[in-house]
Design an enzyme around this catalytic site. Sequence first.
Site, PDB file in Angstrom:
ATOM      1  N   TYR A  12       1.071  -1.244   0.084  1.00 23.15           N
ATOM      2  CA  TYR A  12      -0.044  -0.031  -0.200  1.00 23.15           C
ATOM      3  C   TYR A  12       0.769   1.445   0.077  1.00 23.15           C
ATOM      4  O   TYR A  12       1.876   1.366   0.797  1.00 23.15           O
ATOM      5  CB  TYR A  12      -0.768   0.085   1.258  1.00 23.15           C
ATOM      6  CG  TYR A  12      -1.940   1.015   1.228  1.00 23.15           C
ATOM      7  CD1 TYR A  12      -3.229   1.030   0.653  1.00 23.15           C
ATOM      8  CD2 TYR A  12      -1.762   2.350   1.937  1.00 23.15           C
ATOM      9  CE1 TYR A  12      -4.059   1.610   0.555  1.00 23.15           C
ATOM     10  CE2 TYR A  12      -2.822   2.959   1.941  1.00 23.15           C
ATOM     11  CZ  TYR A  12      -3.960   2.884   1.161  1.00 23.15           C
ATOM     12  OH  TYR A  12      -4.987   3.780   1.273  1.00 23.15           O
TER      13      TYR A  12
ATOM     14  N   SER B  88       1.800  -7.466   2.288  1.00 25.79           N
ATOM     15  CA  SER B  88       0.515  -6.709   2.781  1.00 25.79           C
ATOM     16  C   SER B  88      -0.459  -6.543   1.574  1.00 25.79           C
ATOM     17  O   SER B  88      -0.905  -7.343   1.132  1.00 25.79           O
ATOM     18  CB  SER B  88       1.091  -5.218   3.247  1.00 25.79           C
ATOM     19  OG  SER B  88      -0.293  -4.619   3.997  1.00 25.79           O
ATOM     20  N   GLN B  89      -0.614  -5.322   1.151  1.00 23.24           N
ATOM     21  CA  GLN B  89      -1.427  -5.247  -0.223  1.00 23.24           C
ATOM     22  C   GLN B  89      -1.240  -5.894  -1.299  1.00 23.24           C
ATOM     23  O   GLN B  89      -1.855  -6.618  -1.852  1.00 23.24           O
ATOM     24  CB  GLN B  89      -1.602  -3.744  -0.661  1.00 23.24           C
ATOM     25  CG  GLN B  89      -2.226  -3.390  -1.812  1.00 23.24           C
ATOM     26  CD  GLN B  89      -2.040  -1.928  -2.561  1.00 23.24           C
ATOM     27  OE1 GLN B  89      -2.907  -1.281  -2.332  1.00 23.24           O
ATOM     28  NE2 GLN B  89      -1.039  -1.735  -2.995  1.00 23.24           N
TER      29      GLN B  89
ATOM     30  N   ASP C  49       1.559  -7.767  14.689  1.00 23.69           N
ATOM     31  CA  ASP C  49       1.056  -6.888  13.540  1.00 23.69           C
ATOM     32  C   ASP C  49      -0.060  -6.191  13.904  1.00 23.69           C
ATOM     33  O   ASP C  49      -1.223  -6.680  14.179  1.00 23.69           O
ATOM     34  CB  ASP C  49       0.819  -7.990  12.242  1.00 23.69           C
ATOM     35  CG  ASP C  49       0.777  -7.178  11.074  1.00 23.69           C
ATOM     36  OD1 ASP C  49       0.558  -5.951  11.187  1.00 23.69           O
ATOM     37  OD2 ASP C  49       0.902  -7.652   9.887  1.00 23.69           O
TER      38      ASP C  49
ATOM     39  N   HIS D 104       4.355  -5.996  11.135  1.00 25.19           N
ATOM     40  CA  HIS D 104       3.918  -6.026   9.650  1.00 25.19           C
ATOM     41  C   HIS D 104       5.066  -6.335   8.923  1.00 25.19           C
ATOM     42  O   HIS D 104       4.830  -6.497   7.593  1.00 25.19           O
ATOM     43  CB  HIS D 104       3.099  -4.833   9.280  1.00 25.19           C
ATOM     44  CG  HIS D 104       2.443  -4.828   8.205  1.00 25.19           C
ATOM     45  ND1 HIS D 104       1.526  -5.822   7.874  1.00 25.19           N
ATOM     46  CD2 HIS D 104       2.333  -4.101   6.872  1.00 25.19           C
ATOM     47  CE1 HIS D 104       0.866  -5.650   6.659  1.00 25.19           C
ATOM     48  NE2 HIS D 104       1.416  -4.419   6.409  1.00 25.19           N
TER      49      HIS D 104
END
Length: 320
Positions: free
Chosen positions: A90, A185-186, A271, A301
């Site tokens: 992201y 992540s994204q 996270d 994360h």
Amino acid sequence: MPHTDLPLAELRDCRGDVTEPDDFDPFWEQSLDQARQLAGEVTTAAAATPLTSLTVDDVTFGGFGGEPVRAWVIRSSDRPAPTVVEFVGYGGGRGNPAEHLRWASAGFTHVVMDVRGQGSAWGSGGDTPDPHGSAAAFPGFMTRGIEDPATYYYRRLIVDAVRLLDQLGTLPGVDPDRIAVTGVSQGGGIALAAAALSPTVRAVLPDVPFLCHFRRSVELATTTPYNEVARYLAVHRDRTDAVFRTLSYVDAVSFARRITVPALFSVGLMDDVVLPSTVFAAFNALAATDRRIEVYGFNGHDGGGVAHWQIQVDWLTERI
């Protein structure tokens, strides 16, 4: 930082209550059919880079609406090689090729897709605009077009990812029979969507994947990006049902139910961006029998970092 979610024993059984719309599959079939009819042009040119031990190509392909999307192809040989397609986290873009040397150095062809409209929060930038407007939205990308699945930002991004996979066979150094998708992540959430929607994918490796179990994520996460949705709903109090209906079309738990290829996940128990229970909800939803999740008990994360990448290389080498 403390653990941010349920105890590990409970996480391993966590599936979540994720309801998908009845027209989930037709929605994505129609979205991809429309994009394929507006295919756009694939162009490849040598990238301007000081790298000498690797070859870097600057690629433009037709994504959602046939609109141009950029990507890097980084490789050590002209011969077709097992190929890793990476989707970016992201706020980032494809950046500089020098930021993406690991996979090609390990003998894979590495394709890094740019992220439309993103690329200015970290890294070295992006090169793909998103020419679509949005109704009122909270700053960021999570709420752009969120009141209708047809106009939602992540519909466009997921279609971009599948259209790249459609056209991999035209790119240098790619073995179209040995394709894996990955991302952090994204990027991990997009990798899950791509693995569900594209028949070319042979393995999926999502790291601390975002876009999973939206209801739980929006209600419990305290940081961006999920709290963009919460902040939006704090203003638009009457639109909760419409928002979560839209999000149900892009929830990676629903995509995971359709994934049958081998899968290697990672999760960080500290996270606070992507709650571990939402990662396990996607992992436990997989239709794949060849699946594994690496748990990093004292990481957030960042997940497993380079240590996890080394596990990925060994795992993927056995499969493609």
